[in-house]
Write a protein that holds these residues in place. Structure first.
Motif, PDB file in Angstrom:
ATOM      1  N   ARG A 140      16.508  -2.371 -38.944  1.00 55.52           N
ATOM      2  CA  ARG A 140      15.925  -4.139 -38.981  1.00 55.52           C
ATOM      3  C   ARG A 140      15.743  -4.143 -40.702  1.00 55.52           C
ATOM      4  N   LEU A 141      16.456  -4.882 -41.605  1.00 60.67           N
ATOM      5  CA  LEU A 141      16.410  -4.396 -43.073  1.00 60.67           C
ATOM      6  C   LEU A 141      16.294  -5.445 -43.480  1.00 60.67           C
ATOM      7  N   ARG A 142      16.133  -6.186 -44.859  1.00 61.51           N
ATOM      8  CA  ARG A 142      15.682  -7.082 -45.569  1.00 61.51           C
ATOM      9  C   ARG A 142      15.851  -6.345 -46.822  1.00 61.51           C
ATOM     10  N   CYS A 143      16.221  -7.633 -48.112  1.00 63.61           N
ATOM     11  CA  CYS A 143      15.738  -7.352 -49.387  1.00 63.61           C
ATOM     12  C   CYS A 143      14.201  -7.480 -49.721  1.00 63.61           C
ATOM     13  N   ARG A 144      13.896  -6.597 -51.255  1.00 68.62           N
ATOM     14  CA  ARG A 144      12.206  -6.390 -51.687  1.00 68.62           C
ATOM     15  C   ARG A 144      13.167  -6.049 -53.019  1.00 68.62           C
ATOM     16  N   ASP A 145      12.985  -7.380 -54.217  1.00 67.88           N
ATOM     17  CA  ASP A 145      13.675  -6.711 -55.898  1.00 67.88           C
ATOM     18  C   ASP A 145      14.762  -6.186 -55.687  1.00 67.88           C
ATOM     19  N   ALA A 146      15.319  -7.019 -54.465  1.00 65.11           N
ATOM     20  CA  ALA A 146      17.333  -6.694 -54.540  1.00 65.11           C
ATOM     21  C   ALA A 146      17.628  -5.563 -54.263  1.00 65.11           C
ATOM     22  N   VAL A 147      17.005  -4.688 -53.504  1.00 62.70           N
ATOM     23  CA  VAL A 147      17.290  -3.343 -52.789  1.00 62.70           C
ATOM     24  C   VAL A 147      16.495  -3.599 -51.095  1.00 62.70           C
ATOM     25  N   PRO A 148      17.329  -3.333 -50.356  1.00 60.23           N
ATOM     26  CA  PRO A 148      17.876  -2.826 -49.151  1.00 60.23           C
ATOM     27  C   PRO A 148      16.727  -2.432 -48.700  1.00 60.23           C
ATOM     28  N   VAL A 149      15.306  -2.938 -48.085  1.00 59.74           N
ATOM     29  CA  VAL A 149      14.520  -1.948 -47.400  1.00 59.74           C
ATOM     30  C   VAL A 149      14.372  -2.585 -45.743  1.00 59.74           C
ATOM     31  N   ARG A 150      13.510  -0.987 -44.722  1.00 54.59           N
ATOM     32  CA  ARG A 150      13.282  -1.530 -43.892  1.00 54.59           C
ATOM     33  C   ARG A 150      11.845  -2.331 -43.923  1.00 54.59           C
ATOM     34  N   ASP A 151      12.684  -3.547 -42.355  1.00 49.22           N
ATOM     35  CA  ASP A 151      11.755  -4.753 -42.119  1.00 49.22           C
ATOM     36  C   ASP A 151      10.492  -3.835 -41.479  1.00 49.22           C
ATOM     37  N   ALA A 152       9.201  -4.457 -42.288  1.00 51.42           N
ATOM     38  CA  ALA A 152       7.485  -3.819 -41.645  1.00 51.42           C
ATOM     39  C   ALA A 152       7.632  -4.107 -40.355  1.00 51.42           C
ATOM     40  N   LYS A 153       8.591  -4.721 -39.441  1.00 50.64           N
ATOM     41  CA  LYS A 153       8.209  -4.708 -37.921  1.00 50.64           C
ATOM     42  C   LYS A 153       8.437  -3.817 -37.385  1.00 50.64           C
ATOM     43  N   ASP A 154       9.360  -2.505 -38.136  1.00 55.13           N
ATOM     44  CA  ASP A 154       9.968  -1.275 -37.456  1.00 55.13           C
ATOM     45  C   ASP A 154       9.011  -0.262 -37.657  1.00 55.13           C
TER      46      ASP A 154
END
Length: 154
Positions: A140-154
């Motif tokens: 599960r991914l989202r953007c942080r500062d225009a960079v894809p990161v894993r969602d905290a729920k993982d």
């Protein structure tokens, strides 16, 4: 040895030699398609260098059918941020951030796994699920500062 036996053995040897020569000529004509890659064996550095370059996405002009991954998001690239790869035991995902959020560019299940579900986006959150071998892996991914990161729920 009588004449019949001698002719039979000679005929068998001639046939065997002809079949062997025809087989060798066929393999030589087909070349790398049967015997392996035309470029030979790659070193670890060659493989690392090839993996560091992202594959063309599904809207790229130079994309070829041979390089098409197992899963690819539809639509033109919308990248304004960085691309980033994520790997689990179940498979790998390449994602990018754009003006509409995170988007899965490509995904590929690992051997023995299959894609159960994929929401490629673009959206605030995207996810890809791989299942197989009695296990399930979800990225599960989202953007942080225009960079894809894993969602905290993982």
């Amino acid at each position: 040895m009588d004449r019949r036996t001698l002719l039979a053995v000679t005929g068998w040897l001639a046939t065997t030699a002809a079949a062997t020569l025809v087989g060798l000529a066929a393999v030589d004509l087909v070349g790398a398609d049967i015997t392996g890659t035309a470029g030979g064996v790659r070193t670890e550095q060659d493989v690392a260098r090839a993996l560091a370059v992202p594959e063309p996405g599904p809207g790229d002009a130079d994309a070829s059918p041979a390089a098409t991954p197992t899963g690819a998001a539809s639509g033109p690239p919308t990248s304004t941020g960085a691309r980033r790869g994520f790997v689990t035991a179940g498979g790998s995902v390449l994602a990018e951030c754009g003006p509409d959020g995170v988007r899965v560019v490509t995904w590929s299940p690992a051997p023995g796994y299959r894609t159960k579900d994929a929401d490629p986006g673009p959206d605030d959150h995207v996810e890809v699920r791989f299942v197989g071998a009695g296990q399930e892996y979800e990225l599960r991914l989202r953007c942080r500062d225009a960079v894809p990161v894993r969602d905290a729920k993982d």
